[in-house]
Design an enzyme around this catalytic site. Sequence first.
Site, PDB file in Angstrom:
ATOM      1  N   SER A 159       0.825  -1.212   0.000  1.00  0.00           N
ATOM      2  CA  SER A 159       0.000   0.000   0.000  1.00  0.00           C
ATOM      3  C   SER A 159       0.855   1.255   0.000  1.00  0.00           C
ATOM      4  O   SER A 159       1.942   1.281   0.575  1.00  0.00           O
ATOM      5  CB  SER A 159      -0.912   0.039   1.227  1.00  0.00           C
ATOM      6  OG  SER A 159      -1.630   1.256   1.220  1.00  0.00           O
TER       7      SER A 159
ATOM      8  N   LYS B   5      -4.603  -6.700   3.297  1.00  0.00           N
ATOM      9  CA  LYS B   5      -4.559  -5.562   2.350  1.00  0.00           C
ATOM     10  C   LYS B   5      -5.967  -5.236   1.853  1.00  0.00           C
ATOM     11  O   LYS B   5      -6.339  -4.065   1.686  1.00  0.00           O
ATOM     12  CB  LYS B   5      -3.629  -5.873   1.171  1.00  0.00           C
ATOM     13  CG  LYS B   5      -3.610  -4.787   0.083  1.00  0.00           C
ATOM     14  CD  LYS B   5      -3.220  -3.438   0.645  1.00  0.00           C
ATOM     15  CE  LYS B   5      -3.219  -2.243  -0.249  1.00  0.00           C
ATOM     16  NZ  LYS B   5      -3.959  -2.106  -1.422  1.00  0.00           N
TER      17      LYS B   5
ATOM     18  N   HIS C 151      -7.596  -3.433   4.585  1.00  0.00           N
ATOM     19  CA  HIS C 151      -6.993  -2.085   4.577  1.00  0.00           C
ATOM     20  C   HIS C 151      -7.785  -1.209   3.605  1.00  0.00           C
ATOM     21  O   HIS C 151      -8.156  -0.077   3.916  1.00  0.00           O
ATOM     22  CB  HIS C 151      -5.522  -2.194   4.153  1.00  0.00           C
ATOM     23  CG  HIS C 151      -4.883  -0.890   3.747  1.00  0.00           C
ATOM     24  ND1 HIS C 151      -5.174  -0.243   2.556  1.00  0.00           N
ATOM     25  CD2 HIS C 151      -3.975  -0.098   4.381  1.00  0.00           C
ATOM     26  CE1 HIS C 151      -4.481   0.870   2.473  1.00  0.00           C
ATOM     27  NE2 HIS C 151      -3.744   0.992   3.571  1.00  0.00           N
ATOM     28  N   ASN C 152      -8.052  -1.733   2.432  1.00  0.00           N
ATOM     29  CA  ASN C 152      -8.784  -0.952   1.433  1.00  0.00           C
ATOM     30  C   ASN C 152     -10.233  -0.718   1.853  1.00  0.00           C
ATOM     31  O   ASN C 152     -10.796   0.339   1.585  1.00  0.00           O
ATOM     32  CB  ASN C 152      -8.735  -1.644   0.073  1.00  0.00           C
ATOM     33  CG  ASN C 152      -7.398  -1.437  -0.617  1.00  0.00           C
ATOM     34  OD1 ASN C 152      -6.396  -1.185   0.041  1.00  0.00           O
ATOM     35  ND2 ASN C 152      -7.381  -1.549  -1.928  1.00  0.00           N
TER      36      ASN C 152
ATOM     37  N   GLU D  50     -10.079   2.002   4.142  1.00  0.00           N
ATOM     38  CA  GLU D  50      -9.792   3.165   3.277  1.00  0.00           C
ATOM     39  C   GLU D  50     -11.086   3.716   2.651  1.00  0.00           C
ATOM     40  O   GLU D  50     -11.312   4.934   2.632  1.00  0.00           O
ATOM     41  CB  GLU D  50      -8.811   2.710   2.197  1.00  0.00           C
ATOM     42  CG  GLU D  50      -8.466   3.684   1.105  1.00  0.00           C
ATOM     43  CD  GLU D  50      -7.568   3.005   0.045  1.00  0.00           C
ATOM     44  OE1 GLU D  50      -6.451   2.566   0.379  1.00  0.00           O
ATOM     45  OE2 GLU D  50      -8.005   2.896  -1.127  1.00  0.00           O
TER      46      GLU D  50
HETATM   47  C1  6PG Z   1      -3.195   1.467  -1.661  1.00  0.00           C
HETATM   48  C2  6PG Z   1      -4.487   1.695  -2.399  1.00  0.00           C
HETATM   49  C3  6PG Z   1      -4.391   1.054  -3.749  1.00  0.00           C
HETATM   50  C4  6PG Z   1      -5.428   1.559  -4.724  1.00  0.00           C
HETATM   51  C5  6PG Z   1      -6.782   1.033  -4.435  1.00  0.00           C
HETATM   52  C6  6PG Z   1      -7.854   1.901  -5.017  1.00  0.00           C
HETATM   53  O1  6PG Z   1      -3.289   0.922  -0.577  1.00  0.00           O
HETATM   54  O2  6PG Z   1      -2.155   1.842  -2.174  1.00  0.00           O
HETATM   55  O3  6PG Z   1      -5.549   1.141  -1.690  1.00  0.00           O
HETATM   56  O4  6PG Z   1      -4.398  -0.311  -3.551  1.00  0.00           O
HETATM   57  O5  6PG Z   1      -5.429   2.941  -4.747  1.00  0.00           O
HETATM   58  O6  6PG Z   1      -6.847  -0.219  -5.026  1.00  0.00           O
HETATM   59  O7  6PG Z   1      -9.004   1.165  -5.001  1.00  0.00           O
HETATM   60  P1  6PG Z   1     -10.314   1.589  -5.718  1.00  0.00           P
HETATM   61  O8  6PG Z   1      -9.970   1.844  -7.165  1.00  0.00           O
HETATM   62  O9  6PG Z   1     -11.214   0.413  -5.539  1.00  0.00           O
HETATM   63  O10 6PG Z   1     -10.778   2.831  -5.042  1.00  0.00           O
END
Ligand code: 6PG
Length: 470
Positions: A134, A189, A192-193, A196
């Site tokens: 990430s 991960k 984590h998203n 996010e």
């Molecule tokens: C990270 C982000 C990365 C990416 C996401 C965006 O941790 O660096 O999460 O993995 O920006 O996949 O996800 P979406 O396109 O689903 O918003």
Amino acid sequence: MSKKDIGIIGMGVMGRSIARNMGSNGIELALFNRYIENDEVRVAQKVIAQYEELRNASGFEDLKAFVADLKRPRKILLMINAGTPVDDIIQQLTPLLEPGDVVMDGGNSYYKDTKARVQQLCSYEMHYLGIGISGGESGALKGPSIMPGGTKIAFDLVRPYLEKIAAKDHLGGICCTYIGSDASGHFVKMIHNGIEYAEMQLLAEVYGILKNVGKFTHPKIGQILHEWLKTDADSYLLYITANILQERVQGKPILNTILDVAGNKGTGSWSTQAACEYGIPATMLSAALFARYTSSFYEDRLRAAQYLEIESISKPKLSLDDLYHAYRSARIINHHQGFHLIAKASEDQNWNVDLSELARIWTNGCIIRSRLMEKISTEIDRLDQILLLPAFYKQVQASLGQMKKISTVIVNTSVSAPCFLNALDFAKAYSQKRSTAHIIQAQRDYFGAHRYKKKDDPDGPSHHHLWKAP
Ligand code: 6PG
């Protein structure tokens, strides 16, 4: 020329950024990118020519030559799109590899795919690591947070390289730690998203409230968020949002030029599916996902806006202090839900994930790095639930009045803010001495003889009541 330490497959934005990070840390690299006529030609070679830190790397579009350039046991990092491309490359790669070689997947692969691939490579006596990475492009370049899952033997083989490129926490610790066996790295991960998604949605809701109820301009909202950055609400996502609000093109806020339809690449939906599979109420990340889906029905929204005119009930009173405190507590609840989901999956899958260590490697490099994450890393034990820890429940408790006031503002206006409403509702539901679930149990028993437990004998037998005939 001597053989190389690491091979990287895929020279997209993330692949080349990780390569540059490794190159500047003295790791000897072989870089591969596929060949597509008139489209992707000598990509790896061009990347090498472009960046000084890659001057010692070798570039390939022939997989056999690429593999032959690697030290044994070979260590290959896939930085390609999740899904079929990963299976395709594994199919092409494995006949060229030997027992003991290590393949790492640094993309956002679905954890169940990773689990199957770990087993597939294990059957060839090779290792497969699912590595959550990430930090986006700049994290990959300057130091991402790295979440490796798979066999410990494989992790130890690649550990020195991963540790060299990872971010550092505020005490100088490395933001890379062994998460656990098989798909654990990609699972954490994914969550984590999910966290996010809810963090991003909460900030979008803060913006919506300040703009539509507070009637603040974009630069003023940016200024308010910049003030919040000076407090323990500080986070990377808050920082970029504050900057976004102050960004202008041709003298006007850039936000006015961006279509209000949110995209996604799947990890939010997988997190929501995982919450359902493991039976964990991750209401905020799923609300954030569904908010993105709702936004995508653009034409429908425009039509519905003609019929469903939602007016404010009364002139709402908005206090910035209430919003700030409600926001801080909603974030705690979001993290509680995400960590709870990880703890449950870890228990069911025997991953033995250390939540404190996980929070620590999320304090820097990754997208959800924040002061709150630093606090979680010091307060949480291996398997704790965040809302059962005094450091957090006291804060939520103290702000319940403010959460209610902000929810009242939301309910009484046209602002849609599902994450704020979910946060308050979850705080209530999670802390109620007696829920309303006995009604559900009685209903189930009434129409389906599903039986219920008695309140004064929760561990005893289940009962069926002879209800009045329908
Ligand atoms: C990270 C982000 C990365 C990416 C996401 C965006 O941790 O660096 O999460 O993995 O920006 O996949 O996800 P979406 O396109 O689903 O918003």
